[in-house]
Design an enzyme around this catalytic site. Structure first.
Site, PDB file in Angstrom:
ATOM      1  N   HIS A  91       0.822  -1.219   0.000  1.00 59.67           N
ATOM      2  CA  HIS A  91       0.000   0.000   0.000  1.00 59.67           C
ATOM      3  C   HIS A  91       0.849   1.259   0.000  1.00 59.67           C
ATOM      4  O   HIS A  91       0.397   2.336  -0.341  1.00 59.67           O
ATOM      5  CB  HIS A  91      -0.902   0.042   1.240  1.00 59.67           C
ATOM      6  CG  HIS A  91      -1.705  -1.192   1.445  1.00 59.67           C
ATOM      7  ND1 HIS A  91      -2.704  -1.577   0.584  1.00 59.67           N
ATOM      8  CD2 HIS A  91      -1.648  -2.158   2.403  1.00 59.67           C
ATOM      9  CE1 HIS A  91      -3.244  -2.709   1.004  1.00 59.67           C
ATOM     10  NE2 HIS A  91      -2.616  -3.088   2.102  1.00 59.67           N
ATOM     11  N   HIS A 118       5.766   6.443   6.637  1.00 58.31           N
ATOM     12  CA  HIS A 118       5.403   5.975   5.295  1.00 58.31           C
ATOM     13  C   HIS A 118       4.868   7.174   4.521  1.00 58.31           C
ATOM     14  O   HIS A 118       4.695   8.254   5.094  1.00 58.31           O
ATOM     15  CB  HIS A 118       4.359   4.858   5.384  1.00 58.31           C
ATOM     16  CG  HIS A 118       3.092   5.336   6.018  1.00 58.31           C
ATOM     17  ND1 HIS A 118       2.852   5.244   7.367  1.00 58.31           N
ATOM     18  CD2 HIS A 118       2.018   5.981   5.502  1.00 58.31           C
ATOM     19  CE1 HIS A 118       1.689   5.797   7.646  1.00 58.31           C
ATOM     20  NE2 HIS A 118       1.155   6.261   6.529  1.00 58.31           N
ATOM     21  N   HIS A 120       2.293   8.814   1.100  1.00 57.71           N
ATOM     22  CA  HIS A 120       1.161   8.687   0.174  1.00 57.71           C
ATOM     23  C   HIS A 120       1.466   9.620  -0.984  1.00 57.71           C
ATOM     24  O   HIS A 120       1.873  10.757  -0.758  1.00 57.71           O
ATOM     25  CB  HIS A 120      -0.140   9.120   0.856  1.00 57.71           C
ATOM     26  CG  HIS A 120      -0.448   8.338   2.094  1.00 57.71           C
ATOM     27  ND1 HIS A 120      -1.212   7.202   2.077  1.00 57.71           N
ATOM     28  CD2 HIS A 120      -0.071   8.525   3.388  1.00 57.71           C
ATOM     29  CE1 HIS A 120      -1.314   6.715   3.315  1.00 57.71           C
ATOM     30  NE2 HIS A 120      -0.621   7.508   4.128  1.00 57.71           N
ATOM     31  N   GLU A 130      -2.903  13.182   1.192  1.00 54.93           N
ATOM     32  CA  GLU A 130      -4.179  12.739   1.766  1.00 54.93           C
ATOM     33  C   GLU A 130      -4.952  13.942   2.286  1.00 54.93           C
ATOM     34  O   GLU A 130      -6.098  14.156   1.910  1.00 54.93           O
ATOM     35  CB  GLU A 130      -3.926  11.722   2.884  1.00 54.93           C
ATOM     36  CG  GLU A 130      -3.314  10.436   2.342  1.00 54.93           C
ATOM     37  CD  GLU A 130      -3.740   9.210   3.099  1.00 54.93           C
ATOM     38  OE1 GLU A 130      -3.419   9.115   4.295  1.00 54.93           O
ATOM     39  OE2 GLU A 130      -4.405   8.338   2.496  1.00 54.93           O
ATOM     40  N   HIS A 143       3.819  10.596   6.641  1.00 57.52           N
ATOM     41  CA  HIS A 143       3.197  10.349   7.938  1.00 57.52           C
ATOM     42  C   HIS A 143       4.211   9.718   8.878  1.00 57.52           C
ATOM     43  O   HIS A 143       4.652   8.588   8.637  1.00 57.52           O
ATOM     44  CB  HIS A 143       1.985   9.419   7.797  1.00 57.52           C
ATOM     45  CG  HIS A 143       0.824  10.081   7.133  1.00 57.52           C
ATOM     46  ND1 HIS A 143      -0.200   9.392   6.515  1.00 57.52           N
ATOM     47  CD2 HIS A 143       0.522  11.414   6.999  1.00 57.52           C
ATOM     48  CE1 HIS A 143      -1.081  10.274   6.036  1.00 57.52           C
ATOM     49  NE2 HIS A 143      -0.668  11.498   6.311  1.00 57.52           N
ATOM     50  N   THR A 226      -5.607   6.420   8.235  1.00 60.16           N
ATOM     51  CA  THR A 226      -6.192   6.644   6.902  1.00 60.16           C
ATOM     52  C   THR A 226      -6.219   5.358   6.074  1.00 60.16           C
ATOM     53  O   THR A 226      -6.491   5.405   4.879  1.00 60.16           O
ATOM     54  CB  THR A 226      -5.444   7.746   6.127  1.00 60.16           C
ATOM     55  OG1 THR A 226      -4.119   7.281   5.846  1.00 60.16           O
ATOM     56  CG2 THR A 226      -5.380   9.041   6.908  1.00 60.16           C
TER      57      THR A 226
HETATM   58 ZN   LIG Z   1      -0.502   7.354   6.126  1.00 66.80          ZN
END
Ligand SMILES: [Zn+2]
Ligand SMILES: *[C@@H]1O[C@H](CO)[C@@H](O)[C@H](O)[C@H]1NC(C)=O
Ligand SMILES: *[C@@H]1O[C@H](CO)[C@@H](O)[C@H](O)[C@H]1NC(C)=O
Length: 308
Positions: A91, A118, A120, A130, A143, A226
């Site tokens: 992910h 990590h 996004h 996000e 994050h 999230t």
């Molecule tokens: Zn995250």
């Protein structure tokens, strides 16, 4: 064919896969060949994803409330150099952190220690954060996940309503490369495949984020993870000042792949309803500091001119 693609895209909002609670995906992963629980169906992976205090959110700046208690955060051992491992977890890419760096102050209800970070991102440097600010989506978001310092694992921390604190940072496109990110970006080619992991050369958290004086402006609200389970145990701090990366550096993340070999792009959850929550803004601190400096400078200048 065109119609089939459109039909499948529509299906993503209705499709429910009930093969085990762990099965979820991002919108871009859904296709006729690969049906999975897209964000609107994450509540089938975990009921908490349908909660009323979900993340991410769109932050409407004129509706934020300035809070004088949101003073600059205190970062301890963020300079500590560590050798972690970086992993493609299907992910995102995630780095485990030795539990020595902590964050406190700034209105946080406790001292929290860093556990992992990590990211996004979008498609080849396109919109991918996000959180959004007044509807603007940045190309990427970091994050850094922390838990209250007396816990030893995230699962336990997530049972506490304020057990987890996530620091969120935006990235912006810059004309020059940010060399402090080379150690991470250089490993991406060797973790393209899901479950791929490799050693990360020595890095510190401090080298990945803005300088302390550039972290005094931030937003604060109560939200959730999230990704499923979407647990509503997160104290969010979203920093205003973005981290610069060049277009090439941002694009490097799109070379990572989902488990089916498709490019890992747009791995962000859409923004969630606020449902009456208040977002707070730190705003005051900067002005206070600079006016103190100004007064000091004036007094010094006056003192100098009088003694001359
Ligand atoms: Zn995250
Ligand atoms: C702080 O922010 C300013 C304005 O965005 C930027 O020009 C500067 O490079 C930043 N400094 C650091 C050390 O991050
Ligand atoms: C990744 O690892 C997990 C857990 O070990 C396993 O269930 C999954 O099938 C693996 N995925 C791939 C694509 O190798």
């Amino acid at each position: 064919m065109q119609q089939l693609v459109v039909l499948c895209a529509l299906l993503a909002s209705f499709w429910t896969v009930s093969t085990g609670s762990g099965d979820w995906c991002y919108q871009t992963q859904f296709s006729c060949q690969h049906q999975c629980n897209a964000p609107e169906k994450w509540n089938h992976a975990n009921q908490d994803c349908a909660g009323r205090h979900q993340s991410p959110i769109n932050i409407v700046t004129r509706k934020t409330l300035k809070d004088e208690r949101l003073t600059p955060l205190r970062f301890d051992n963020y300079q500590q150099i560590f050798k972690g491992s970086i992993k493609n977890n299907g992910h995102s890419v995630q780095v485990g952190i030795p539990h020595v760096s902590t964050v406190s102050g700034g209105g946080l209800p406790a001292t929290y220690k860093a556990v992992q970070f990590h990211l996004h991102w979008g498609d080849n440097g396109g919109p991918g954060s996000e959180h959004t600010i007044d509807g603007e989506q940045y190309p990427m978001e970091l994050h850094i996940v922390h838990m209250k310092s007396h816990y030893t694992d995230l699962i336990t921390a997530l049972r506490d309503k304020e057990g987890v604190a996530v620091l969120g940072f935006f990235y912006e496109n810059s004309n020059s490369a940010n060399r402090k990110y080379d150690p991470i970006i250089n490993t991406l080619q060797s973790i393209r495949a899901t479950n791929g992991s490799t050693y990360l050369p020595s890095i510190s958290l401090a080298q990945l984020i803005p300088s302390e004086q550039n972290m005094t402006s931030y937003y604060r609200y109560k939200g959730s993870l999230t990704t499923p389970g979407c647990t509503e145990s997160v104290v969010w701090t979203v920093f205003e000042n973005p981290i610069p990366l060049s277009t090439e550096q941002l694009k490097a993340f799109s070379k990572v792949q989902y488990h089916d070999g498709k490019p890992m792009v747009k791995n962000f959850r859409p923004v969630q309803p606020l449902n009456g929550r208040q977002v707070f803004y730190s705003g005051g601190a900067v002005i206070l500091v600079s006016s103190t400096l100004l007064v000091t400078a004036l007094v010094t200048a006056l003192g100098l001119s009088q003694s001359n």
